[in-house]
Design a protein around this motif. Structure first.
Motif, PDB file in Angstrom:
ATOM      1  N   UNK A 216       0.844  -1.200   0.000  1.00  0.00           N
ATOM      2  CA  UNK A 216       0.000   0.000   0.000  1.00  0.00           C
ATOM      3  C   UNK A 216       0.874   1.242   0.000  1.00  0.00           C
ATOM      4  N   UNK A 217       0.252   2.355  -0.368  1.00  0.00           N
ATOM      5  CA  UNK A 217       0.945   3.638  -0.432  1.00  0.00           C
ATOM      6  C   UNK A 217       0.435   4.580   0.642  1.00  0.00           C
ATOM      7  N   UNK A 218       1.197   5.626   0.915  1.00  0.00           N
ATOM      8  CA  UNK A 218       0.747   6.644   1.849  1.00  0.00           C
ATOM      9  C   UNK A 218      -0.034   7.748   1.181  1.00  0.00           C
ATOM     10  N   UNK A 219       0.275   8.065  -0.070  1.00  0.00           N
ATOM     11  CA  UNK A 219      -0.185   9.314  -0.670  1.00  0.00           C
ATOM     12  C   UNK A 219      -1.634   9.302  -1.130  1.00  0.00           C
ATOM     13  N   UNK A 220      -2.232   8.141  -1.310  1.00  0.00           N
ATOM     14  CA  UNK A 220      -3.578   8.079  -1.877  1.00  0.00           C
ATOM     15  C   UNK A 220      -4.621   8.241  -0.775  1.00  0.00           C
ATOM     16  N   UNK A 221      -5.509   7.302  -0.605  1.00  0.00           N
ATOM     17  CA  UNK A 221      -6.635   7.471   0.309  1.00  0.00           C
ATOM     18  C   UNK A 221      -6.226   7.503   1.777  1.00  0.00           C
ATOM     19  N   UNK A 222      -5.031   7.060   2.087  1.00  0.00           N
ATOM     20  CA  UNK A 222      -4.573   7.118   3.479  1.00  0.00           C
ATOM     21  C   UNK A 222      -4.200   8.537   3.904  1.00  0.00           C
ATOM     22  N   UNK A 223      -4.002   9.425   2.925  1.00  0.00           N
ATOM     23  CA  UNK A 223      -3.734  10.841   3.173  1.00  0.00           C
ATOM     24  C   UNK A 223      -2.389  11.066   3.871  1.00  0.00           C
ATOM     25  N   UNK A 224      -1.436  10.194   3.601  1.00  0.00           N
ATOM     26  CA  UNK A 224      -0.099  10.342   4.148  1.00  0.00           C
ATOM     27  C   UNK A 224       0.808  11.092   3.189  1.00  0.00           C
ATOM     28  N   UNK A 225       2.089  11.220   3.542  1.00  0.00           N
ATOM     29  CA  UNK A 225       3.035  11.933   2.683  1.00  0.00           C
ATOM     30  C   UNK A 225       3.346  11.157   1.408  1.00  0.00           C
ATOM     31  N   UNK A 226       3.638  11.888   0.354  1.00  0.00           N
ATOM     32  CA  UNK A 226       4.108  11.246  -0.865  1.00  0.00           C
ATOM     33  C   UNK A 226       5.514  10.713  -0.612  1.00  0.00           C
ATOM     34  N   UNK A 227       5.861   9.612  -1.287  1.00  0.00           N
ATOM     35  CA  UNK A 227       7.171   9.001  -1.061  1.00  0.00           C
ATOM     36  C   UNK A 227       7.184   8.101   0.153  1.00  0.00           C
ATOM     37  N   UNK A 228       6.008   7.546   0.507  1.00  0.00           N
ATOM     38  CA  UNK A 228       5.914   6.603   1.629  1.00  0.00           C
ATOM     39  C   UNK A 228       5.004   5.454   1.235  1.00  0.00           C
ATOM     40  N   UNK A 229       5.227   4.316   1.852  1.00  0.00           N
ATOM     41  CA  UNK A 229       4.378   3.153   1.629  1.00  0.00           C
ATOM     42  C   UNK A 229       4.687   2.101   2.667  1.00  0.00           C
TER      43      UNK A 229
END
Length: 386
Positions: free
Chosen positions: A210-223
């Protein structure tokens, strides 16, 4: 108890001017996430990167606890990775495949993953097979059961929510079949974590990216990567460093016994801290409430679009997500995206090259992806602009 929409919008500064309907690309982060990221960067600025990392050890470690709680895992089953693609790669390339092994996937698979299948198949002699769709356009569970029963399936690798057609694949049914057949199950959840109530135990997957930047609303460049404790030690990462393994002698090393064998030592520490805060934020709002809100908004938008002359809604699936895709007769999708952006409405475009196994896709389509902080008024702005 529902979500306090006014409160979450107050904590999302971007909502003040922009109707952000590109959450399947990257969501607007909430203020607590931004505060955590910027706070750590400021600490690095004043004290140095290594020193800031030592001071923020507890906040960084919270990432493992927060993400594990969010997806129903154990902290030792979570790895921090720089993006969803790398998380998926670390999982896929660790699976021992040999000549004659089969990889089963779905027509809606993302092309980056499909490229990896081709590369490994050419290298090892494994075979890639695409399981057909059912009448709803999602993976045909009966056909999957038949393929598993015929043997030689080493891995079932599918997406939970495709990028391009609004459906939600029946991951729990896939997990049940994989457990029964003894096949590994890798789930690409980059579009589902943060918008659906994702629970790895209920789904029964062995690996989840999973990624951080999409629906989780986390920072880009994280997963992150989830790796079930019972399968971790059977998987060797495609590359290792001193985070993933311990050096014992010039000819001997030992991999970590937990999911962190898939990590590298160097990382975006501020991002790791921010992703942990994002996971806590989503958990505190409540995943069932988030899913209900997103699903409701998406249904409202699909219905309204379908009533517009010249608009064709392309979404499929018995169960549907917050991703809404459509075309407008006589209008280029990219042209529409740019025209909407001039009106401070953000959408995206999905291209056939992004999902090469899907032969039903049009040339290109507009993708509007809603989140819980969006409003009916913002949907109206999109419809009025069209």
């Amino acid at each position: 108890m529902g979500i306090d929409i006014e409160r979450v919008r107050d904590l999302t500064p971007g909502c003040a001017e922009t109707a952000h309907l590109n959450n399947a690309g990257a969501s607007l982060p909430p203020q607590p996430v931004m505060d955590a990221v910027l706070g750590h960067l400021e600490l690095e600025e004043m004290t140095g990167g290594y020193e800031a990392q030592e001071q923020a050890r507890e906040a960084a470690e919270n990432f493992y606890t927060a993400v594990a709680r969010l997806v129903g895992a154990r902290p030792e089953e979570i790895a921090y990775v720089e993006n969803a693609t790398r998380a998926w790669d670390m999982a896929f390339y660790s699976v021992p495949l040999a000549k004659g092994d089969r990889i089963l996937t779905t027509t809606s698979e993302y092309s980056s993953n499909a490229l990896a299948y081709q590369q490994v198949a050419q290298r090892t002699g494994a075979r890639v097979q695409v399981v057909p769709d059912d009448e709803h356009g999602q993976i045909d569970v009966a056909a999957l059961a038949d393929e598993l029963a015929s043997g030689d399936v080493r891995l079932v690798s599918i997406n939970h929510v495709p990028t391009q057609n609004g459906l939600v694949n029946p991951a729990e049914e896939v997990g049940r079949l994989c457990r029964k057949a003894g096949a590994l199950f890798l789930l690409d959840a980059c579009q589902s974590v943060g918008q659906l109530d994702v629970d790895v135990t209920r789904i029964g997957c062995d690996l989840l990216s999973a990624t951080g930047r999409k629906f989780l609303r986390g920072p880009r460049g994280t997963g992150f990567l989830y790796a079930r404790r019972e399968v971790v030690e059977s998987l060797e990462p495609p590359f290792v460093d001193l985070q993933a393994a311990t050096w014992h002698a010039p000819d001997r090393y030992e991999l970590r016994p937990d999911a962190r064998r898939f990590e590298t030592w160097e990382r975006f520490v501020a991002g790791q801290i921010g992703l942990g805060v994002a996971a806590d934020y989503a958990h505190d709002l409540g995943l069932p409430a988030i899913e209900e809100r997103i699903t409701g908004l998406a249904t409202t938008l699909r219905t309204a679009l379908a009533e517009r002359p010249g608009v064709t809604v392309l979404d499929r699936g018995e169960r549907r997500s917050g991703i809404v895709t459509f075309t407008v007769e006589g209008r280029d999708a990219t042209e529409l995206k740019l025209a909407l952006r001039e009106r401070q409405i953000n959408v995206s475009v999905t291209q056939p090259r992004d999902h090469g196994y899907d032969t039903t896709a049009p040339t290109a389509a507009v993708r509007a992806s809603v989140h819980y902080y969006n409003t009916e008024e913002e949907l109206g702005r999109l419809l009025d602009a069209l």
